[in-house]
Design a protein around this motif. Structure first.
Motif, short mmCIF file in Angstrom:
data_model
loop_
_atom_site.label_atom_id
_atom_site.label_comp_id
_atom_site.label_asym_id
_atom_site.label_seq_id
_atom_site.Cartn_x
_atom_site.Cartn_y
_atom_site.Cartn_z
N UNK A 86 -13.26 16.94 -12.52
CA UNK A 86 -14.46 17.01 -12.50
C UNK A 86 -14.77 16.52 -11.00
N UNK A 87 -15.83 17.52 -11.37
CA UNK A 87 -16.62 17.42 -10.39
C UNK A 87 -17.88 16.37 -10.34
N UNK A 88 -17.52 15.45 -9.81
CA UNK A 88 -18.28 14.30 -9.37
C UNK A 88 -19.96 14.34 -8.47
N UNK A 89 -20.69 13.61 -8.23
CA UNK A 89 -22.02 13.90 -7.49
C UNK A 89 -21.02 12.66 -6.97
N UNK A 90 -21.69 11.85 -5.52
CA UNK A 90 -21.40 10.81 -5.23
C UNK A 90 -22.27 9.34 -5.85
N UNK A 91 -23.11 9.71 -6.64
CA UNK A 91 -23.88 8.95 -7.16
C UNK A 91 -22.76 8.39 -8.71
N UNK A 92 -22.49 9.39 -9.11
CA UNK A 92 -21.62 8.90 -10.27
C UNK A 92 -20.44 9.09 -9.79
N UNK A 93 -19.24 9.29 -8.98
CA UNK A 93 -18.89 8.58 -8.61
C UNK A 93 -18.73 6.79 -8.21
N UNK A 94 -19.57 6.60 -7.82
CA UNK A 94 -19.57 5.52 -6.86
C UNK A 94 -19.80 4.44 -8.54
N UNK A 95 -20.78 4.81 -8.99
CA UNK A 95 -20.89 4.17 -10.58
C UNK A 95 -19.53 3.68 -11.66
N UNK A 96 -19.14 5.29 -11.57
CA UNK A 96 -18.04 4.82 -11.76
C UNK A 96 -16.79 4.38 -11.37
N UNK A 97 -16.74 4.00 -10.02
CA UNK A 97 -16.06 3.39 -9.49
C UNK A 97 -16.74 1.74 -9.29
N UNK A 98 -17.99 1.81 -8.90
CA UNK A 98 -17.62 0.25 -8.51
C UNK A 98 -18.99 -0.07 -8.75
N UNK A 99 -19.58 0.41 -10.20
CA UNK A 99 -20.49 -0.97 -11.87
C UNK A 99 -19.49 -0.71 -12.93
N UNK A 100 -18.80 0.75 -13.14
CA UNK A 100 -17.90 -0.01 -14.19
C UNK A 100 -16.60 -0.07 -13.68
N UNK A 101 -16.44 0.28 -12.91
CA UNK A 101 -14.91 0.10 -12.27
C UNK A 101 -13.63 0.48 -12.99
N UNK A 102 -14.00 1.95 -13.43
CA UNK A 102 -12.71 2.14 -13.71
C UNK A 102 -11.54 3.67 -13.58
N UNK A 103 -12.28 3.58 -11.75
CA UNK A 103 -11.70 4.68 -11.30
C UNK A 103 -11.28 4.01 -10.05
N UNK A 104 -10.81 5.01 -8.93
CA UNK A 104 -9.94 4.50 -7.77
C UNK A 104 -10.56 6.01 -7.39
N UNK A 105 -10.89 5.78 -5.99
CA UNK A 105 -11.24 7.43 -4.82
C UNK A 105 -10.99 6.83 -3.41
N UNK A 106 -9.03 7.80 -3.87
CA UNK A 106 -8.92 8.03 -2.53
C UNK A 106 -9.49 9.11 -1.71
N UNK A 107 -8.78 9.12 -0.26
CA UNK A 107 -9.28 10.34 0.45
C UNK A 107 -8.04 11.56 0.99
N UNK A 108 -8.34 12.06 2.21
CA UNK A 108 -7.22 12.68 2.09
C UNK A 108 -5.97 12.13 2.26
N UNK A 109 -5.60 11.38 2.16
CA UNK A 109 -4.15 10.57 3.31
C UNK A 109 -3.67 9.78 1.84
N UNK A 110 -4.49 9.85 0.34
CA UNK A 110 -3.66 9.37 -0.63
C UNK A 110 -4.23 8.24 -0.17
N UNK A 111 -5.12 7.36 -0.07
CA UNK A 111 -5.31 5.85 0.45
C UNK A 111 -6.22 5.74 0.04
N UNK A 112 -6.85 4.63 -0.80
CA UNK A 112 -7.80 4.32 -2.71
C UNK A 112 -8.39 3.49 -0.70
N UNK A 113 -9.93 4.25 -1.24
CA UNK A 113 -11.11 3.31 -0.34
C UNK A 113 -11.37 2.20 -1.03
#
Length: 251
Positions: A86-113
């Motif tokens: 799924x392609x998430x917008x930046x708003x959707x991704x940050x909402x899932x990550x920081x508001x309802x806290x159900x995903x982690x987001x990584x960069x190209x180096x696989x490091x969790x941001x």
């Protein structure tokens, strides 16, 4: 003349798509669907991958159904039936990550941001990301389905439930006078007039979300959102034939 109203739920009845749509929405409220999605993503330790101005999130068949039902992201066509992206917008991704806290987001180096790294990344991609995200999360936490509104010349459109069941009710424009309203929206009456006519032609009500900063929080961090408030305003055209009573005034 414009009429400002501050209670969106009292001004428009939803336009359901079919006789059974309302009953289906009541049986499966959006809050329940999002809760199920949250549990599934946490259980699988889901991680999204930063990709330009979006985040790519892998999903198993159950999560694919839930993401579609909750209206997060857009599915990417693949040949693997068991693994969907799924392609998430930046708003959707940050909402899932920081508001309802159900995903982690990584960069190209696989490091969790962490939240601050994500915030700096996303604000570097969108100059007005802070106010857009504040508006997006404000509506989502009220269980509105929020989708991009570029087709209608606005920031977002808001649905009472899944777009397959109901038409969107609100065309949403996000303003912030803290930054001098850099997007230049609704500065003069002609802006209101054009926007109202467009909203009327597609049967939507114009909802203006005015994001204001309270206090002296640092706007360079994600925690700065705690210092912002959102004021809801509905802009409607005044109908001179409307009357407060059915009786004719005695002259």
């Amino acid at each position: 003349m414009k009429d400002w109203v501050t209670s969106p739920d009292k001004t428009m009845a939803p336009r359901w798509k079919g006789k059974a749509a309302e009953a289906k929405a009541l049986a499966e409220p959006m809050s329940k669907i999002v809760s199920q999605l949250r549990s599934s993503l946490i259980e699988s330790n889901s991680r999204g991958l930063l990709s330009g101005c979006s985040v790519l999130l892998p999903a198993n068949p159950e999560q694919t159904e839930l993401l579609n039902s909750a209206c997060f992201g857009r599915p990417i066509i693949t040949t693997d039936k068991d693994n969907q992206w799924f392609q998430l917008s930046l708003e959707e991704a940050l909402y899932l990550c920081s508001v309802i806290e159900c995903i982690k987001i990584v960069g190209e180096n696989k490091y969790i941001k962490n939240n601050e790294e994500l915030w700096h990344y996303m604000t570097s991609k969108k100059a007005n990301f802070p106010i857009l995200f504040k508006a997006y999360s404000h509506l989502r936490t009220k269980n509105w389905v929020v989708r991009a509104g570029s087709h209608y010349g606005v920031d977002f459109v808001a649905y009472r439930h899944h777009p397959a069941l109901v038409h969107s009710e609100y065309a949403v424009i996000v303003l912030s006078h803290e930054d001098g309203n850099r997007n230049g929206r609704l500065r003069v009456w002609s802006d209101f007039h054009c926007t109202l006519r467009l909203c009327g032609s597609v049967a939507k009500t114009l909802l203006v979300l005015d994001v204001s900063k309270n206090g002296n929080g640092n706007g360079d961090t994600s925690s700065s959102l705690d210092h912002y408030s959102v004021e809801e305003r509905i802009v409607t055209r005044w109908n001179p034939e409307q009357s407060r009573e059915n009786q004719t005034a005695v002259v």
